[in-house]
Each structure stands twice: as C-alpha cells, then as structure tokens.
Write a protein that holds these residues in place. Sequence first.
Motif, short mmCIF file in Angstrom:
data_model
loop_
_atom_site.label_atom_id
_atom_site.label_comp_id
_atom_site.label_asym_id
_atom_site.label_seq_id
_atom_site.Cartn_x
_atom_site.Cartn_y
_atom_site.Cartn_z
N GLU A 94 -11.79 -23.91 -117.18
CA GLU A 94 -13.09 -23.60 -116.57
C GLU A 94 -13.86 -24.88 -116.28
O GLU A 94 -13.95 -25.77 -117.14
N VAL A 95 -14.44 -24.94 -115.09
CA VAL A 95 -15.20 -26.13 -114.71
C VAL A 95 -16.36 -26.38 -115.67
O VAL A 95 -16.68 -27.52 -116.01
N THR A 96 -16.98 -25.29 -116.11
CA THR A 96 -18.19 -25.44 -116.93
C THR A 96 -17.89 -25.87 -118.37
O THR A 96 -18.81 -26.17 -119.13
N THR A 97 -16.62 -25.91 -118.72
CA THR A 97 -16.24 -26.33 -120.07
C THR A 97 -16.44 -27.85 -120.22
O THR A 97 -16.17 -28.62 -119.30
N SER A 151 -17.38 -14.14 -112.57
CA SER A 151 -18.56 -14.93 -112.25
C SER A 151 -18.21 -15.90 -111.13
O SER A 151 -17.16 -16.55 -111.17
N PRO A 152 -19.07 -16.04 -110.16
CA PRO A 152 -18.73 -16.95 -109.05
C PRO A 152 -18.56 -18.40 -109.51
O PRO A 152 -17.94 -19.19 -108.79
N LEU A 153 -19.06 -18.74 -110.67
CA LEU A 153 -18.88 -20.11 -111.14
C LEU A 153 -17.59 -20.28 -111.94
O LEU A 153 -17.26 -21.38 -112.37
N SER A 154 -16.87 -19.19 -112.15
CA SER A 154 -15.64 -19.28 -112.94
C SER A 154 -14.48 -19.77 -112.09
O SER A 154 -14.35 -19.45 -110.91
N SER A 155 -13.61 -20.55 -112.74
CA SER A 155 -12.38 -20.99 -112.07
C SER A 155 -11.50 -19.81 -111.68
O SER A 155 -10.63 -19.94 -110.84
N TYR A 156 -11.71 -18.68 -112.33
CA TYR A 156 -10.86 -17.53 -112.07
C TYR A 156 -11.43 -16.61 -110.98
O TYR A 156 -10.85 -15.58 -110.67
N ALA A 157 -12.56 -16.99 -110.43
CA ALA A 157 -13.20 -16.12 -109.44
C ALA A 157 -12.40 -16.10 -108.14
O ALA A 157 -12.02 -17.14 -107.61
N VAL A 158 -12.16 -14.90 -107.64
CA VAL A 158 -11.51 -14.72 -106.35
C VAL A 158 -12.40 -13.78 -105.54
O VAL A 158 -12.74 -12.69 -106.01
N ALA A 159 -12.77 -14.20 -104.36
CA ALA A 159 -13.60 -13.35 -103.51
C ALA A 159 -12.81 -12.10 -103.14
O ALA A 159 -11.66 -12.20 -102.69
#
Lengths: 445, 1091
Positions: free
Chosen positions: A401-404, B984-992
């Motif tokens: 995760e970027v926020t990590t 969450s749109p800020l998550s690395s796992y987010a897919v539109a």
Amino acid sequence: MLRKLQRAVAALAVVCLLGSAAWANNPIIPGKPQDQPIALVGGTVHPVDGPAIAGGVVLFDKGKIVAVGKDVQIPADAERVDVSGKHVFPGLIDPYTNIGLEEVGAAAATIDTQEVGDANPSAKAIVAVNAESTVIPVTRANGVLSALTAPSGGTIAGLSAVINMDGWTWEDMAVEQVAGMHVSWPRSGGGGGRGRGRRGGGGGGNSGEAVQRIRETFATARAYMKAREAGGDQPFDSKWEGMIPVLQGNLPVFISANSESEISNAVAFADQENIKCVIVGGREADKCTELLKRNDVPVILSGVQRLPNGQDSPYDEAFTLPKRLQDAGVKYAISSAEGAANVRNLPYHAATAAAYGLSQEDAVKSITLNAAEILGVGDRLGSLTANKDATLVITDGDILEVTTQVEMAFIRGAMVDLQSKHTLLYDKYLEKYRRLGVLNEPEQQ
Amino acid sequence: MIRSRLQRGVLPALAICVALTVAAQAQDQTTPPEGLRENNPAAHALINARIVTGPGQLIESGTVVIRDGLIKAVGADVQIPADARVWDLEGKTIYPGLIDAFSEVSPSEEATPAAETNYWNPNVRPDIQASSYYVSNSSTNSDYRSQGVTARMIAPSAGVVRGQSGVVTTGDDDLAKAILNDSVALHAQLTPNRGGGGFGGGRGGGQRTYPSSPMGAMTLVRQAFYDAKWYAQVWEAYNAGQEGVSRPERTEVLEAMQPYLNGSMVVFDAPSYLYALRADQVAREFGLNAAILSEGGDEYRRLDAMKELGRLFIVSVNFPDAPDVSTPEKAAGVTVERMMHWDTAPENPGRLASAGIPIALSTNGLSDVGDFLDNVRKAVARGLDADQALAAMTTVPAEAFGMSDRLGNVAAGMSANLVVTSGDLFDNDTDVLETWVDGTRYEVESTPAVKATGEWEIAFNAPGGESQSLKLVVSENGSRTSAKLDRGETSVNLRNVSLSESVFTATFTGEDFGYDGVVLMSATLDMAPDGDEKPAMLGTFVWADGHRSSLTAEQIATSETTPASLEAAPQDPPQGRRGRGRRGNRGQNAEGANDSNSNLPAMYPVNYPYGAFGRSEQPQPPAAVMFTNATVWTCGPEGILENASVLVENGRISAVGKDLQAPEGCVTIDCTGKHISPGIIDCHSHSATDGGVNEGSQSITAEVRIGDFINCDDVNIYRQLAGGVTAANVLHGSANTIGGQNQVIKMRWGMLPEEMKFSQAPEGVKFALGENVTRKRSQDSTRYPRSRMGVEQLVRDAFTAAKAYRKRWEEWNANQQGTPPRVDLELKALAEIVFGERLIHGHSYRQDDILALMRTCEDYGVTIATFQHILEGYKVAETMAEHGVGGSSFSDWWAYKWEAYDAIPHNGAIMHNVGVVVSFNSDSAELARRLNTEAAKAVKYGGVPEAEALKFVTLNPAIQLGVGDYVGSLEPGKHADLVVWNHSPLSSYAVAQQTWIDGRKYFDREDDLAKREQVREMHAALVQRILSSGATMGGNNAAGPNPDTIWETDDYSCQHAHADGDYFGIMGHLDDVFDLHGHEDHDHADHNHDH
C-alpha cells in the motif's frame, strides 16, 4: 543500540521532528554492524517462504537471521524491540535496475551504464556503483534494500551485480559482485508494441544479422576458451575471458527479450549454447510459457505499471501478466524498470499485479524471494529464514500500500538510516515555513 | 515563360508522333511553324456507337461528330459531314473523357518557382501556379489515357498554403494547348511542408522552419488569411486617400490570396476525417468556398458529421493494402481497426455518395495511375452507384472547376474529350480502347504485332541442369490473353500474361512442377520461321533464386486447334487493361486491390471510435440513477460519507447523503462494499492530440491551439477512463518559452473532438521555463533564450508587445482612423494572457525560475493559473500562495534531469500545508491511469489527510483549470462525473469498476471483460478474410489514416524515463536519449517523456 532503536520506534509518530533534529548535525551514515542479537517482537511477520505469523518473533545476530516464529527462544543479551501492530517483511529486491550507475537521467556526466562497443562481456557494473549516490538512501527508505544493477547498451552490455543499499564502498554493498552477463536480444518485427510497427516492421533481415553476430560472438569465445585451455600461445583477451564463466555454465545470461519470437529465439539460443538464461523484459512471456517451463528459464518482468503491448490489447494487459505467469507455473520476478530514481516504487508494481488478480502473498514474493532466487542469492536474501541475511523491513502496514510507512530497516543486521536527500530537504523547508509562521502542520503528525 | 514552356513541350510532342494515329488539326497559332505545315484532317465522325453522353444519359446507337477539337453534334440521327473521317465503333461505347479531380506536381529542378517572397513565412505561396512549372510528359499522359482520363487537376506539392492548381489535358499537345486552366483552386494543408519545391524546411529537413507541427500549420493558414484580409483593407484605405494612411508595401503573396476570400475554391488536404473537420473550421472562420481532399479515405467513420459540412469531397480510390497477417505473431500485431479499415475503405466513396455528399474521384495517392479504373470499379462493386461514379469523374469535377461548359459531357460545344470502351466502363472485363483528347485520337494500346495463341512445346534446362519440357497453351478471349502450362496430369495457370509487341511474358508458381517459388518467363515470338521450321519462342526462365535458363518453344498447334479445356480453366482475377505491355512489375498492390474475393461487403459496421474499443452508440444516460450503500468520497464539505448514496438526475448530481429517496423510475446501482469518488482530473496530459505536442520552431507560439487537434480516437482516452479519469488538461509541450494553447477535455469516448471539449473551461496557454526552453541539451542552439536570463526578458518583451497590440486595436475600434491594424494571432493570444483572459500553465522546476515568472507577471498585473511540475514549489510555497498560483506537480518523480535533482515527494504536502491549491498530474498516458494512487503519495510523504489527498486529483485540478464549479466534487448541481471503485481510491488494490461522465456510463469493467472475447473473434475473422482473399499483404499502403502514428503524442522536450507502451525495459529508454533536434525523427519507437 537499544536506545537508538527505542528512540526510533518512539519517534515513529514524529518522524519529521526526528529528521529535523537529525538534519543539522547528522549526515546520512551507513549502518553500524550488528554487535548484539536483536529480537523483533509482537509484530506480524511475513517470512514469504511460509504463511504470515501474527505476533511472531524475528531473532537475528551477527547479521544473520537466527530464528523466525511464534515461539522463539530470545537470548538474554538480545535487544527486544516491540513492533506490535507493525509488519516485518524481508527487504525488497529489485531484480533489474541501474541503481548506483545512474544519478541524474539527462546529465551524462552522472551516468555510467554503458561502455563503448557492441560487446563488453567483461565490463563489470560493480566497480562503477557510486556508494554516495543520493538515489540509494531514497530507495532503501521505501523498503527496497537490495537490487541487481546492470549495465546496458550494445548487444553484450556487461556484467551486473547484486548490491545492498548501504555501505561505505561498493565492496561493502556487494552481495554478488558478478551476478550475470547481460545480452540484448535483437528486436524482431511483429508482436506487441505499436512503436515497432512504426519502424517499418522491425526489419527482419537486420535482426537476423544481429542474432548471427551474437552466435558468432559465442562461437569465438568458445574457440578462445578452448585455445587457452590447450595451453598454446593464445594471448589474453579480456573480453573473451569475461565470457568463460558463462560458457562453463557458472554464470547466467540475462537476455532482454520481449516479443514472443524474441523470447522463443533467446531461449532456444541458450539451450543450443547450453548456458543458463534469465529473460528480462518478458512482455509476451505469457505466449511462451511451455518453452520457458521446459527449459526452466525464469523471467524478470520490466515493470507492471506500463501501457498495453498493442492498440487492441486489454487496458490491463500488463497488470495481469504476473497473474498469468503465476497460473502457468513460470518462475518470475517483478522489476521497476523506470530508472534508478524510481526503484523505490517497486512495491507498487507488485501491488498493481495484486490489484489485478495476483494474491498479496505472491505479489510480495515476486519482489523478494522470487527475485533472490532468480538472481542466485536465494541462500542469503528474499525471505525471513534462519541463516539468511538479516535484511528486513518494518512497516506500519501492508508494504504494497502506498500509504504504508517504512519505519525501520536492517541490512545484514545493521540498522539503516532512513533519512535521505528528500527528508533532509523536507525538514529544511518545514523549518523555513515554521519560521515564517505559515505552515499548517499536518494533523496526523 | 511561354518560350520555355514550348521548349519543354517539344520533346514529348515529337516523341508521341509515332503513337498518334491522327495528329493535331491546324488552327491559328502564334508560333511560326518549323518546316512544313501540318494539316491533318480535323473532322471525325464516330458512328454506330453506344454513347453515354453523361451520367445516366444513354444513346443506344448514335454518332459523335468532331471538328477542330470540339464536339459538333451528338445523336442517334446525326448527319455525317462529307469531309469527316469515319470511325465505326460498332459494339463499343463512348463516354465523356474522365477527369482526375486531383493530382500533384512538383517543380522540376529547372522550373523551380522563385524561392523568395516578401511574406514572412516561406510556406505560404498562394502565388505559385502549378501550371507555371508543369511539364507535360508523354509517358504520364499515356498512363492517364489508359484509364480514360482526358483531363486532370494539377496542384502544387510544396509548402503549407501551397498555391493554385490548374487543369491540363492528357493529350500530347504542347503546353500552350495542354493547359486548360491556370487557376482552379488554392491548395492548403494543415500539416507542415512535406518538402519538395526547395522552399521552407519541413520536418526531416535540416532547418526547422515554422511550422514544424500540424498545430502550427493550421495557425499559419489562418494567419495568412487574416493577413490577406488586412492587406485588402489597408490598400483600400490607401486608395481611398484616407488621411494618415501611408502607402502599404506590395505583397504578392497576399494579393494572390484575395480571390479566395471572395469565393474562389480552396482545397484542404485531409489526411483523416479529423482534418476534414479542422478544414471546415478554418473555412467557416473566413467564409471560404472550401473542398476537402480526402486522403485518409476514412470518412465513412463519421458520415453524419461529414455530411453536415456540406462540402465537396475529392475522394481517392487509393484503397489500403491488406496488413500482413501471414504468421501468428504478425497477425497478433495487427489491430482490429487496421483490418476493419482494409475491409471497409473500398466502400468509402459509395457510402459518401449514398449519404448525399458530393464527391469527385481522384488518382491521389495511387502509386500507379494505372490502378485508377480498377479501383473505381472496386468502389462500384462495393456500393458506389455507377452513375454517381461517372459523375464523380466527369460532371462533378467539371462543375467544381468552373469548366462544365467544356468538360464533363458528350455534347455539342464541348471539348472533344472521349473515352471509347469495349463495354460498360465499370465492368471488370471492359477495356479502355481509345481516348480522344481535344479531338485527337489516342489508342490505348497498339495491337500486338503477332499472336501467341496455340500450343507450344517448351524445352529448357531445369534448375538442377536436367533437360525438361513443358506444354504451353495460350488462348485469347476477347482482348485478354490467358495461358497455362501442362506436364502430364499437372496443369498450372500462368499469371501476369502479357504480349507486348513480340514479347510474351508471364509468371507461374513452380511448386507443382517441382520448382521453388514463382518463376518468371519471357520469350520472343518468332512467327515467321524460315523454310519449313515451325513458329517458335526463344527466351528465358528466371527461377526463384535469380538463376536463368534458356528456353525454346515450338508451336505444335495453332489457335484453331486449341482444346476447349483451357476456356474452362480459372484465369487470373480480372485485370482490365492494366499494365499490359506497359511496365514490367505491376506492383503487388494491383492484385490485392483487385481481388474478387475482397468485393464482399465489409464485415463489421462502423463503431465509434472505429476499431476494437468503439461502441455502436453513445451511452444513453438514464433520466435518474442512484448509487446506493457506498463509501462516498465527496471531496466537498461533507468529506467521506459511509453507507451513503449519490443521486444523479439529467446528467447532474442532485443529491448526496444517507437515506436518499430514489425518484420514480430511477435506476439503482447497489454499491455495497464499493467506494465512489469524483471523476479523476488530470491537470497535465498530452493524450488525445494528434497535431504534434510541440510547435517548437519559435520561442513564442502562443497562437497555436491544441484544441484544433483533439484526437477523439486515441485509445488512451479509453484506457484512462478505465483508470477513473473523466477530464484532462491537454497541454502544449515545453519546447518553447510561451507555447501553444491548451484544451481541457472530458473523456467522452466515442464523441467527436468538438464534443469532447469541456465547454465551460476557460482558455489557457502553456509557458515553460528552464532547461527545455533554453535548449540546454543541444550543443549548437542559437535560439534565444539560451539561459534563464533570456527567458525572463523574452516574457517581458512579449507582454509589452501584447499590451501595445491591444492598445492599437482599442484605438482603432474607437475611432477607425488611419491604417487598420493587422490581426496577429500570436499577439492576440499574448494580449489575452496579459489582460487575464487566458490562463497561464507554466512548466517549471527550479525556484529561481518560478520566482522570476511570478515577479514578471506581477509587474504586468497577471496572475499565473498553475505552475506545472513545479518540483521546487516547496522552496517558494509562501510566495506561490501569495501570488495565488496553483501547483500541479508530480507526486514523486525526480532526478531525471538536472533541474529535477532537488525534487522531493513531500513537495505536494508542503505546498498544500502552506496554502497552495495542489494537484498531482500524470504527463503520461500510462501514469494517468493511476492518479488515484498518486494522490495516496501525498498521504505517505507529508501526511496529508486522505480526504484532502484525493482532492489532489479531483477538486484541486478542477479549481486550477477554472472548472471547480462544475466538477471535482460530488455536490448537488455539479456534473455527474464519478467513479465506482472496488476499494478505497487511495488503495493500491483499487480498480475502477465504472466511470461516469455527465450521467452517462463511459466505462464498465464488466462490459470491458465481456467485450474482450468479441474483439478476439473480430480479429480472427478479419485475419481469415485477409488470408482467404489472396490479397497481397503488408505493402507500403497497408497503413491507414491515423495521424497519431505520424505526429508525436508525447512531449519529447526532455527526458523523463517512464514506462509506457513503447518501452522495452530500461535498456530501451537509456538507449534512446535525444534532444530537441531529435524530434524531427518521428520514427522513434521509444519515447522519453517531457517533464
């Protein structure tokens, strides 16, 4: 040591203050060799070669991991570091970079990636690794603690090294001074990539000639090796000397190849030459999975966060490639492939693969254990396993995760300074705005 | 000039005398005769002919009387003059001579027009007439006549406003007679000079002359018309003796423009349908009588829009070759769009005509004029009405050229330009037998001296040396010769059979006889043997490897005894008269273009945009749609709402919150577990443009407009929709200090360029500072500025001039006294900047640059809208906040060049915390797809709260672009531009999962996944069609329109290594470092982006 660690942990919430204090007096100094056992206690341990351990212990001493698990006997003289709520990962490994060889992309004087001539089988990247590169602290601050750094250009670019991201000199940093020889397979026509279409079909004839040159180079090197072994009057030739370990099967060849035919031809070539081979790039590796598996050839993907190969390709073609290789049973690792300055974003390439189908565990593995094994350093790096190097990262969350935030890191048991040119400038200018009284301090800190 | 023209004409005229059956008739002429006077009969009667007098007008059997080059009478019952030479055309058909509505001629070396004018730009040459340097060439004339063409338009080839076209006959008369019209139309293109003609450096040339991009070319055309208008005004004022008007300078170039401001025809080149739209825009700006030269042949993709233009289209029949799909890898590399184009392009003329769009046909683009009729026939087979086809080659161009009193019909008073055919002009089996030009008869092909029909025994040595034999059977069917080779049971048809004079040539596939590849055969007939010898052939086989064997053939049966079996044998695809005896290797195009299998109708209907990801219609907006049970990131005062709903009505957000009531008939989308954010806005993009990102030839090009070159077909629009992007600021590049005008677009995939524009967005312009504009990486640049000192001065100079310009206009508008001011598009744009009517987006890195531009602008009372990149914004953030400029930055790019070495990822957070409105942008078609996780970096580096961080890619760029009242947050009244995410749109796992714009769903991941199989099937089916058509693959003509493959779509001005589709690992980009001078090579497979 203990005090330092405790302070580091305590300061996690006020990183900027620590940095700020450090900035005035404290240059960025390589970590001090480990002088007593350290036990990381209470965190979630991600050994990578096994399932995650909640509330696990990682014990390391003299730069090596001693034990990993839930019930680890912690020696009395060990420093216990409470990492409750934190996560422990092996240091991330970028399997294909030019870190240390490139400082500023468009400033030629700062770049040592390429030697003159088409074939430089004896040129060694390791001797050109600038231990003082500002890129190195920036990179390790995000958990990327080791990398292959490779020369580029020409057909045979030279010899790459595996380095750690800390040390006074390149000798200190080296994990393997010579990790492999790098060959750039001639581009073929057809296949993915709109760019190549614009080159007028890729020029099959030229690529054929170039392949012929590679074959001839290997043939000459073999003849040289034979002549030297025969003990005759064959004079020394540094280039051909450089190829002997390759020809003897002791050193892998990293072949850059992307299209289906490039990869297929490169693998076939390695098979005919009886050399160990790793494919670098691998954009269409999913079209050659049977060949790769039969010949036991691993692939280092050059980036996941990139555009699709062709106009009609699914938009997520590059994002899903790791998953497809995983499903096919091909051994692969992920590299960042965007120049030295961006190696720190390696975890996000893996993260994108995870967002598009790969499990989080496999994604982490693709930038740790898989990378270490493909680079031939799996005995020292890539997982939290007893007897491997104590090269590891402590974070406040999922490392993908970027926020990590990366909160601590150790390389061979030595705690790494997480300051960098970036944090120093950050601290400097925070000070400017504090003095001016215009800084709206971030609430979270 | 006349003298030299005559001299140039002499040689062809003499040379052709041999071919002339009847030479030109006598007439009064100014040139004294050399030697004896020629007085051939000038009256002809063509009798018993089927006469098509014009489109849809037929006389079943009639007579045409010709005298002195003109048609005197036409009819079923016309008296034949006693002095006329009579030609019995029983069984033959007469058509009006065809007109080629466009061809280009380049000046030869000895006839180069004057290179210098006193107009500022050498690419504007309306004064040049193609006829002034036209050289008649008998071989070219003969090629045209073989296609029935008796007159053609000739247009100049060099420059941007290239000059005037004329009309010439294809007769071999001297030029005094061949040139029918010196000035038919003015020709202009919206792309830089293609070179040729020796004036103005185009791309690929040594010097970079303005314009170097399509953006610049279009602006130059506009500027030239403005100058021409002004020129007329100042002369009018002077001639009227107005006080204070001094004598203006005479400018031939601007004088030559005048007729076109007053209704004379201007023809604009259109390399694709998008250029037709652009040409129309220019034409409307100046009220021009414009016609469109269709070069891309892709107007079928947007027929409605084309029809709306209400303009004549001069359409090429240069249909694309089939892409090479002969191997799996090659096939995989060919796009659906490319194959669909190959499959559909031959229907383009027909579809245009059926839509009621006036068309004229031309040979433009054909590598061989000899393919013209065959391709016209193909167009007819593929839906073009035959009468409309004829009109498009006769009456339509005649009228467009203002020559319908002389050309286009078979009628009394018209020029005696005729085509005589063996049957229906559009029948593949019909041959053009002769053409008449100005009353002179030209046979298309002389009758062979001998006939080869019969059976022949060929003896030769095979490639291995073995003595072998084959039986050759030649037959004649009408005017067509066909032949086969036999050995035992094996029989192979010969292809490319030709008999030219006494030489018989053919090719055949050797496989069945045990030879490799295709074998070429050439043999001279000896039909007059001595003594009791039989007729023979003596010649050569050329084998696939290039080796030759001599052959001898002896006739063993004459045509009378030829077995009937041959008649049943399959023949070559119909080849018309093409090429017989005229040229050796008749390009492979011909076979592909003419293959009968490919006359099947196109497989797939048009979609929007054309190709794999096109849709059959625009997404229909539900009147009301409610997204329920979502985590809603409003980016407004409400912050993040858990378990909330978003209600959209009529394209706008009508409510956001918990416990919303769905109105009646409302579509409900359950978003349990999902997140909804405003649409992502990319504040720095170079996607969706095809006009070249940089007009970098001058330090100031504020006049060029990205908005003129929106490429609505760029697949990156779709890819970015899949990343949640709904709007983008498409910027000019950073090659110069004051670059061109930007365009804010919405990603309305499938719409036309004008429809993509964000109509409420204020206009803007690109500025650039630092390394790029001072050309630091170019060793030899002499362009000002070369240092940051000069950059500052240049801006001040430009601003000062702009103020003076505005003042001049204001004075003029107030009192209309003296000489009227000139419209200067550059100064006009600069004035808009200085007076705050145009937003500045300033590319910048170092704090010294940043500060200097702010101070300069402040001196002129100008507030900068955004700094782009602004990587050292963190060093002068308080000054930025004071100035009121926004910072649009990269999240974490650094160290790609020297001025980016102090960039830090905390930049965004610091600027934000000091009070600057901050956005993160992409400057990359790839990164644009992941701006949501770029925003997350503001959380990581500097601890910006999550809700604020997401604004970096939503509300903040909206504010910076002046559209904050419309988009950027989920608040009632704003446009319904939103994204549904699985995390969450800020998550690395987010897919539109879904992307909506204006309440319309433009992207749905489920639909996308489902469509993939369909695209795969289309691809496979098109590959099969190509393979089964037998079309020759991969010719130079296989590429289609798609200007985005020609013009750069990234800003190359400086290096920024970033992995996009063209990269092949770091090896790739490190190898491809180039500076500004490198951009002329648009062939780079690897790009370094500008940052």
